[in-house]
Write a protein that holds these residues in place. Structure first.
Motif, PDB file in Angstrom:
ATOM      1  N   PHE A  85      40.938  29.778  39.129  1.00 27.46           N
ATOM      2  CA  PHE A  85      41.932  30.825  38.936  1.00 27.46           C
ATOM      3  C   PHE A  85      43.154  30.265  38.221  1.00 27.46           C
ATOM      4  O   PHE A  85      43.654  29.198  38.554  1.00 27.46           O
ATOM      5  CB  PHE A  85      42.335  31.428  40.272  1.00 27.46           C
ATOM      6  N   SER A  86      43.631  31.031  37.280  1.00 23.75           N
ATOM      7  CA  SER A  86      44.829  30.674  36.542  1.00 23.75           C
ATOM      8  C   SER A  86      45.808  31.825  36.601  1.00 23.75           C
ATOM      9  O   SER A  86      45.413  32.980  36.444  1.00 23.75           O
ATOM     10  CB  SER A  86      44.477  30.366  35.084  1.00 23.75           C
ATOM     11  N   GLU A  87      47.079  31.534  36.823  1.00 22.74           N
ATOM     12  CA  GLU A  87      48.086  32.591  36.940  1.00 22.74           C
ATOM     13  C   GLU A  87      48.310  33.314  35.619  1.00 22.74           C
ATOM     14  O   GLU A  87      48.590  34.520  35.613  1.00 22.74           O
ATOM     15  CB  GLU A  87      49.406  31.989  37.420  1.00 22.74           C
ATOM     16  N   ASP A  88      48.175  32.576  34.493  1.00 23.41           N
ATOM     17  CA  ASP A  88      48.495  33.193  33.210  1.00 23.41           C
ATOM     18  C   ASP A  88      47.511  32.868  32.089  1.00 23.41           C
ATOM     19  O   ASP A  88      47.615  33.396  30.999  1.00 23.41           O
ATOM     20  CB  ASP A  88      49.903  32.795  32.759  1.00 23.41           C
ATOM     21  N   GLY A  89      46.584  31.984  32.320  1.00 22.50           N
ATOM     22  CA  GLY A  89      45.587  31.647  31.313  1.00 22.50           C
ATOM     23  C   GLY A  89      46.120  30.901  30.121  1.00 22.50           C
ATOM     24  O   GLY A  89      45.416  30.778  29.103  1.00 22.50           O
ATOM     25  N   ASP A  90      47.336  30.376  30.203  1.00 24.06           N
ATOM     26  CA  ASP A  90      47.943  29.711  29.054  1.00 24.06           C
ATOM     27  C   ASP A  90      47.184  28.448  28.632  1.00 24.06           C
ATOM     28  O   ASP A  90      47.322  28.005  27.488  1.00 24.06           O
ATOM     29  CB  ASP A  90      49.400  29.355  29.345  1.00 24.06           C
TER      30      ASP A  90
ATOM     31  N   ARG B  75      50.563  37.727  30.100  1.00 24.24           N
ATOM     32  CA  ARG B  75      49.199  37.788  30.607  1.00 24.24           C
ATOM     33  C   ARG B  75      49.166  37.269  32.049  1.00 24.24           C
ATOM     34  O   ARG B  75      49.909  36.347  32.398  1.00 24.24           O
ATOM     35  CB  ARG B  75      48.291  36.935  29.730  1.00 24.24           C
ATOM     36  N   GLU B  76      48.331  37.866  32.877  1.00 26.70           N
ATOM     37  CA  GLU B  76      48.221  37.423  34.270  1.00 26.70           C
ATOM     38  C   GLU B  76      46.764  37.321  34.689  1.00 26.70           C
ATOM     39  O   GLU B  76      45.905  38.081  34.233  1.00 26.70           O
ATOM     40  CB  GLU B  76      48.958  38.368  35.213  1.00 26.70           C
ATOM     41  N   GLY B  77      46.496  36.355  35.548  1.00 29.68           N
ATOM     42  CA  GLY B  77      45.165  36.201  36.091  1.00 29.68           C
ATOM     43  C   GLY B  77      44.863  37.305  37.084  1.00 29.68           C
ATOM     44  O   GLY B  77      45.732  37.707  37.867  1.00 29.68           O
ATOM     45  N   VAL B  78      43.646  37.814  37.057  1.00 32.66           N
ATOM     46  CA  VAL B  78      43.221  38.883  37.944  1.00 32.66           C
ATOM     47  C   VAL B  78      42.219  38.371  38.977  1.00 32.66           C
ATOM     48  O   VAL B  78      42.386  38.583  40.183  1.00 32.66           O
ATOM     49  CB  VAL B  78      42.594  40.032  37.139  1.00 32.66           C
ATOM     50  N   SER B  79      41.195  37.680  38.508  1.00 30.22           N
ATOM     51  CA  SER B  79      40.137  37.240  39.409  1.00 30.22           C
ATOM     52  C   SER B  79      39.290  36.186  38.711  1.00 30.22           C
ATOM     53  O   SER B  79      39.347  36.045  37.485  1.00 30.22           O
ATOM     54  CB  SER B  79      39.265  38.445  39.796  1.00 30.22           C
ATOM     55  N   CYS B  80      38.511  35.453  39.496  1.00 36.52           N
ATOM     56  CA  CYS B  80      37.526  34.543  38.914  1.00 36.52           C
ATOM     57  C   CYS B  80      36.348  34.406  39.883  1.00 36.52           C
ATOM     58  O   CYS B  80      36.460  34.744  41.066  1.00 36.52           O
ATOM     59  CB  CYS B  80      38.119  33.187  38.590  1.00 36.52           C
TER      60      CYS B  80
ATOM     61  N   GLY C 162      36.732  33.900  34.447  1.00 34.64           N
ATOM     62  CA  GLY C 162      37.953  34.531  34.917  1.00 34.64           C
ATOM     63  C   GLY C 162      38.258  35.812  34.159  1.00 34.64           C
ATOM     64  O   GLY C 162      37.955  35.928  32.972  1.00 34.64           O
ATOM     65  N   TRP C 163      38.840  36.764  34.870  1.00 30.95           N
ATOM     66  CA  TRP C 163      39.368  37.977  34.251  1.00 30.95           C
ATOM     67  C   TRP C 163      40.891  37.883  34.240  1.00 30.95           C
ATOM     68  O   TRP C 163      41.504  37.465  35.230  1.00 30.95           O
ATOM     69  CB  TRP C 163      38.958  39.223  35.027  1.00 30.95           C
ATOM     70  N   PHE C 164      41.474  38.304  33.143  1.00 33.66           N
ATOM     71  CA  PHE C 164      42.916  38.343  32.975  1.00 33.66           C
ATOM     72  C   PHE C 164      43.299  39.717  32.447  1.00 33.66           C
ATOM     73  O   PHE C 164      42.440  40.472  31.973  1.00 33.66           O
ATOM     74  CB  PHE C 164      43.361  37.277  31.971  1.00 33.66           C
ATOM     75  N   ARG C 165      44.581  40.017  32.497  1.00 36.91           N
ATOM     76  CA  ARG C 165      45.051  41.263  31.902  1.00 36.91           C
ATOM     77  C   ARG C 165      46.448  41.058  31.338  1.00 36.91           C
ATOM     78  O   ARG C 165      47.203  40.194  31.784  1.00 36.91           O
ATOM     79  CB  ARG C 165      45.048  42.397  32.925  1.00 36.91           C
ATOM     80  N   GLN C 166      46.750  41.876  30.351  1.00 40.98           N
ATOM     81  CA  GLN C 166      48.078  41.851  29.762  1.00 40.98           C
ATOM     82  C   GLN C 166      48.547  43.265  29.517  1.00 40.98           C
ATOM     83  O   GLN C 166      47.924  44.010  28.749  1.00 40.98           O
ATOM     84  CB  GLN C 166      48.094  41.055  28.460  1.00 40.98           C
TER      85      GLN C 166
END
Length: 122
Positions: free
Chosen positions: A102-107, A45-50, A35-39
Motif C-alpha cells: 500500500f502506498s499513500e500517494d503512489g509517488d 493522488r491517493e492510495g485506495v487499496s492493494c 494497487g488501486w489509486f484515485r485522483q
C-alpha cells in the motif's frame, strides 16, 4: 506489450455501486501486488487499496474501508475493485498499477494508465 488497463467507471448516484476492473496484458497479474489509486480534481493522488500476489492479503485506506472490496480473478488476469455505498467524495479517476504494498500517494511509481472516471454527484 506489458500494460494495465482500467475500466468500469461511470456515473452513479450516492449509495450506488460500481465494479472497476484492472486487466493486464503481456504479463500475469497473479505474480504481482496490485494497487488501486484515485485522483480527484484539484487533489493529490491517493492510495485506495492493494492486494497481495500470494496469500490474498488486502489493505484499504480508511476512507473506503468497509465499502470497497479488492479481489482477483486470475482466470481473467484481472483485479476487481468492488465499490459500494458510493459517496460524492469518491468522485475521481481511478488507476491501478503494480506496487510493492500500500502506498499513500503512489509517488514512487511511474507506470500509470489512462484510468477510469468515477462520478458520484452530490
Amino acid at each position: 506489450q506489458v500494460q494495465l488497463v482500467e475500466s468500469g467507471g461511470g456515473l452513479v448516484q450516492p449509495g450506488g455501486s460500481l465494479n472497476l476492473s484492472c486487466v493486464a496484458s503481456g504479463f500475469s497479474l497473479d505474480d504481482f501486488v496490485i494497487g488501486w489509486f484515485r485522483q480527484a480534481p484539484g487533489k493529490e493522488r491517493e492510495g485506495v487499496s492493494c492486494i497481495s500476489s500470494s496469500d490474498g492479503r488486502t489493505y484499504y485506506a480508511d476512507s473506503v474501508k468497509g465499502r470497497f472490496t479488492i479481489s482477483r480473478d486470475n482466470a481473467k488476469n484481472t483485479v476487481v475493485l468492488q465499490m459500494n455505498s458510493l459517496k460524492p467524495e469518491d468522485t475521481a479517476v481511478y488507476y491501478c498499477t503494480v506496487v510493492t504494498w500500500f502506498s499513500e500517494d503512489g509517488d514512487e511509481y511511474d507506470n500509470w494508465g489512462q484510468g477510469t472516471q468515477v462520478t458520484v454527484p452530490s
